[in-house]
Design an enzyme around this catalytic site. Structure first.
Site, PDB file in Angstrom:
ATOM      1  N   GLU A 283       0.827  -1.213   0.000  1.00 28.96           N
ATOM      2  CA  GLU A 283       0.000   0.000   0.000  1.00 28.96           C
ATOM      3  C   GLU A 283       0.859   1.261   0.000  1.00 28.96           C
ATOM      4  OE1 GLU A 283      -2.727  -0.759   3.286  1.00 28.96           O
ATOM      5  OE2 GLU A 283      -4.080  -1.801   1.923  1.00 28.96           O
TER       6      GLU A 283
ATOM      7  N   ASP B 253      -8.429  -9.119   4.007  1.00 28.35           N
ATOM      8  CA  ASP B 253      -8.191  -8.062   4.977  1.00 28.35           C
ATOM      9  C   ASP B 253      -9.268  -7.993   6.063  1.00 28.35           C
ATOM     10  OD1 ASP B 253      -7.053  -5.956   6.223  1.00 28.35           O
ATOM     11  OD2 ASP B 253      -7.561  -4.467   4.726  1.00 28.35           O
TER      12      ASP B 253
ATOM     13  N   GLU C 155     -12.551  -2.539  12.172  1.00 26.95           N
ATOM     14  CA  GLU C 155     -12.588  -1.812  10.901  1.00 26.95           C
ATOM     15  C   GLU C 155     -13.744  -2.249  10.007  1.00 26.95           C
ATOM     16  OE1 GLU C 155      -8.943  -2.071   8.688  1.00 26.95           O
ATOM     17  OE2 GLU C 155      -9.723  -0.884   7.014  1.00 26.95           O
TER      18      GLU C 155
HETATM   19  O1  GCW Z   1      -6.945  -2.902   5.588  1.00 24.91           O
HETATM   20  C1  GCW Z   1      -5.952  -2.044   5.572  1.00 24.91           C
HETATM   21  C2  GCW Z   1      -6.401  -0.862   6.349  1.00 24.91           C
HETATM   22  C3  GCW Z   1      -5.284   0.119   6.411  1.00 24.91           C
HETATM   23  C4  GCW Z   1      -4.100  -0.576   7.070  1.00 24.91           C
HETATM   24  C5  GCW Z   1      -3.738  -1.820   6.281  1.00 24.91           C
HETATM   25  C6  GCW Z   1      -2.618  -2.625   6.912  1.00 24.91           C
HETATM   26  C7  GCW Z   1      -2.403   0.377   8.446  1.00 24.91           C
HETATM   27  O2  GCW Z   1      -7.544  -0.321   5.728  1.00 24.91           O
HETATM   28  O3  GCW Z   1      -5.713   1.227   7.143  1.00 24.91           O
HETATM   29  O4  GCW Z   1      -2.998   0.275   7.190  1.00 24.91           O
HETATM   30  O5  GCW Z   1      -4.843  -2.640   6.196  1.00 24.91           O
HETATM   31  O6  GCW Z   1      -2.911  -3.592   7.584  1.00 24.91           O
HETATM   32  O7  GCW Z   1      -1.459  -2.284   6.724  1.00 24.91           O
END
Ligand code: GCW
Length: 684
Positions: free
Chosen positions: A291, A370, A398
């Site tokens: 990311e 995720d 989340e």
């Molecule tokens: O799912 C995503 C989250 C991000 C997070 C990422 C991760 C810290 O939306 O906010 O970043 O996972 O786990 O690195």
């Protein structure tokens, strides 16, 4: 309104005369041997708890005084008391350096014994818990040791005070790009963590921004050291998330290439500085090439090159590198059907198995996507056999209602821990893999993203404290049942009323299935609003770059991840799991759409068609969400008014929002499929 601040360490006065007298008989005098910060913490906690629960301050006595008392110390410090008679040497070895014994003796004493002061602290918390939950201590004979050596919480806190995916206020560590000066709240946090057995904490977001990159420099290390001091007093080691590009960003070098000697020297220098301030610093948590975070790929290097470089820098001081496996292409084209995000972690890391240094642990999210409400277990767990692994869970909600919806996660975590990977034949559970036991590895354990902030009650939704507590307890002993953990937490938090306990237990136990029912069906996931991830949006991620698609059309829905005709993801599991997932007939209903694209009229094992399941689960789930309010109201008189009101407000929101989920999801699929509900309920 301070309701909820104490969490499960409320130490309410024990009203019942008989139980209180029984405890008083043994607990009105205490003797703790030792002077370390850990023993000081143990002493303070024991005094606080006893004074508050029994209504009388305990008397501190010397170890040589006879008569009933709580006597706590290490085996060494208590030598000469003749304990050898009931503590076998062999038993002691098994306890390790974090285990302990709680033992009532005939002369009216309760012994809290351990190899180390840390074990003594844990024993104190154990004894307190026994009293909070109404257990008899007259006959206590407890031996405990943790099943995981690393029991960690990760914070996604930023130094401006915000928390990525935080739903309970702002950071308890930082404000306005600096550390908060008054660290008393951090101390209470440490107490709560230690009471559940957590022994490691990383205190900044894995997305390490400009200011946070400087946490490993002279500018902030004195502050980091103060926080580390507090945690140390509770047996918790401090870790920091680091920016892989630090040599460039803060070191002024031109490269962060892990194979360039200058870069390696830079990290060694950084490590030396850190350990000068914090001699027992835990190590680094790293999100690299994920990311938009920098990583070794920039230099044509692999993740072992990156992780091993950092590990080498920390190795002389006993530090470790926790390297995250959340690596995937987040710039996918939705038209591209050949790339499958679910495959990514396995595809990236399996070829590197066996090439990581001893002080590296790979941190693997529980599922391949995720933290969705339902996902299969990541095949990387049990795929890797020659690498230390750490299971990553998410306590912060989340994708599971953001602490506005009730969603107790312990049942989900239990399923994950008990999942059989078949890595070494039957009984190769995730729990055995993560601890390191299955492959005979010394390092291993669990990490989870924390759910607390500076809200007075820590977690926003008070019932979300149960997720935090439950996670901690599972890290210590993954064999505890969800029910046992819930009952403990309820008693410690709400007191010992059987009626209240039964209602809250039911609310907690049902909540994950309820949430799943009115949100995304049959394992498909991702039907949320993009960005903040709250609330229904069936196509929210359908045409995005994140690799998160459900492919619903007028005929059907789901992702074909089979080897035969799909992305091949199902083949990443060991048999027989791979065979089960490969087959649309044998695949468990709740994961069907994760592995298969099927028509709306496909008949599930439950006997229902997919479309009817979607309608039924959404109507039922939303009804059950409404019913949670009634259940909570039924115990109104039994609980603290502040807590009652806070939770009620959230439950009312949940009930309404569940209706929104139901209507949007049902309407979407009715319009797509044109198939009517068997029961003619209202669909828009
Ligand atoms: O799912 C995503 C989250 C991000 C997070 C990422 C991760 C810290 O939306 O906010 O970043 O996972 O786990 O690195």
């Amino acid at each position: 309104d301070r309701s909820g601040y104490e969490c499960w360490l409320r130490y309410s006065y024990i009203d019942d005369d008989i139980s209180r007298d029984a405890y008083l008989k043994r607990c009105s005098r205490i003797a703790l041997i030792g002077e370390s910060a850990l023993i000081e913490s143990a002493r303070a906690e024991l005094k606080l708890a006893l004074t508050s629960m029994l209504g009388a301050k305990p008397l501190e006595i010397g170890i040589s005084e006879d008569g009933p008392a709580i006597v706590a110390g290490t085996f060494d410090s208590l030598q000469g008391l003749g304990l050898g008679s009931f503590v076998e040497a062999a038993d002691i070895a098994e306890l390790g350096n974090e285990g302990y014994i709680v033992l009532a003796s005939e002369d009216g004493r309760v012994y809290l014994l351990a190899e180390t002061d840390k074990g003594v602290l844990y024993a104190v918390f154990h004894l307190i818990r026994m009293m909070q939950t109404g257990e008899d201590i007259e006959t206590a004979s407890v031996r405990e040791f943790p099943r995981n050596s690393l029991r960690m919480i990760n914070h996604w806190d930023n130094m401006d005070g915000s928390i990525e995916r935080g739903y309970a206020g702002r950071s308890i560590f930082y404000r306005d790009s600096r550390f908060i000066e008054d660290l008393s709240r951090v101390r209470d946090y440490a107490r709560l963590l230690a009471s559940g057995g957590i022994n490691a904490v990383s205190i900044n977001n894995v997305n390490v921004h400009v200011q946070e990159s400087k946490l490993i420099t002279e500018e902030f290390l004195p502050d980091v050291a103060k926080v580390a001091d507090i945690f140390r007093g509770y047996g918790i080691r401090l870790y920091l998330s680091v920016n892989f590009a630090s040599p460039i960003e803060i070191g002024g070098l031109e490269t962060a290439d892990p194979l360039v000697p200058e870069v390696r020297r830079w990290w060694s220098g950084a490590a030396k500085e850190i350990y000068r301030h914090i001699p027992d610093f835990g190590g680094f948590v790293v999100k690299a090439d994920s990311e938009f975070r920098p990583g070794p790929f920039t230099y044509g290097r692999n993740h072992a090159d990156g992780a091993n470089m950092l590990a080498e820098a920390l190795e002389p001081y006993g530090g470790e590198v926790i390297w995250r496996c959340f690596v995937y292409n987040c710039l996918q084209d939705w038209r591209d059907r050949s790339t499958d995000r679910a495959r990514a972690a396995y595809d990236h890391f399996m070829p590197l198995d066996g090439t990581f240094r001893d002080n590296v642990l790979l941190q693997i999210k529980n599922g391949p996507m995720d933290f969705q409400v339902r996902e299969p277990v990541s095949p990387l767990l049990g795929g890797l056999t020659r690498t230390n692994q750490l299971l990553e869970l998410q306590i912060t909600q989340e994708y599971t209602g953001q602490q506005r919806h009730l969603c107790y996660l312990v049942p989900q975590w239990k399923e994950i821990l008990e999942f059989d990977t078949y890595a070494q034949g039957e009984h190769s559970t995730v729990s055995e893999v993560a601890s390191g036991r299955l492959f005979g590895r010394k390092r291993g354990g669990l990490a989870a993203v924390g759910n607390i902030g500076d809200d007075m009650n820590w977690t926003g939704h008070i019932l979300a404290q149960a997720n935090w507590y439950g996670y901690a307890r599972l890290t210590w002993n993954p064999c505890l049942s969800s029910e046992q953990i819930s009952r403990e937490w309820i008693r410690m938090t709400f007191g010992q009323d059987m009626g209240t306990e039964g209602i809250i237990l039911k609310m907690l136990s049902d909540s994950h299935r309820i949430y799943e029912a009115y949100t995304a069906p049959l394992g498909v996931g991702w039907m949320v609003n993009p960005g903040h991830h709250y609330g229904p949006n069936v196509d929210g991620y359908e045409y995005s770059k994140w690799g998160t698609y459900h492919y619903a059309d007028r005929y059907g829905i789901g992702v074909d991840r089979t080897v035969r005709s799909g992305t091949g993801y199902a083949g990443q599991y060991h048999s027989p799991q791979s065979d089960l997932y490969e087959s649309p007939e044998r695949c468990p209903d709740e994961l069907l759409l994760f592995f298969h694209h099927v028509s709306y009229t496909h008949v599930l094992k439950s006997g229902k068609t997919v479309i009817q399941h979607i309608y039924d689960s959404h109507f039922n789930g939303a009804d059950q969400a409404v019913d949670l309010v009634a259940q909570w109201d039924s115990i109104k008189e039994k609980i603290d008014e502040g807590i009652y009101l806070q939770v009620r407000e959230r439950l009312l929101h949940q009930a309404e929002h569940a209706g929104e989920w139901r209507d949007i999801v049902n309407t979407y699929f009715y319009r797509k499929s044109g198939i009517a509900d068997d029961y003619d309920r209202l669909i828009y």
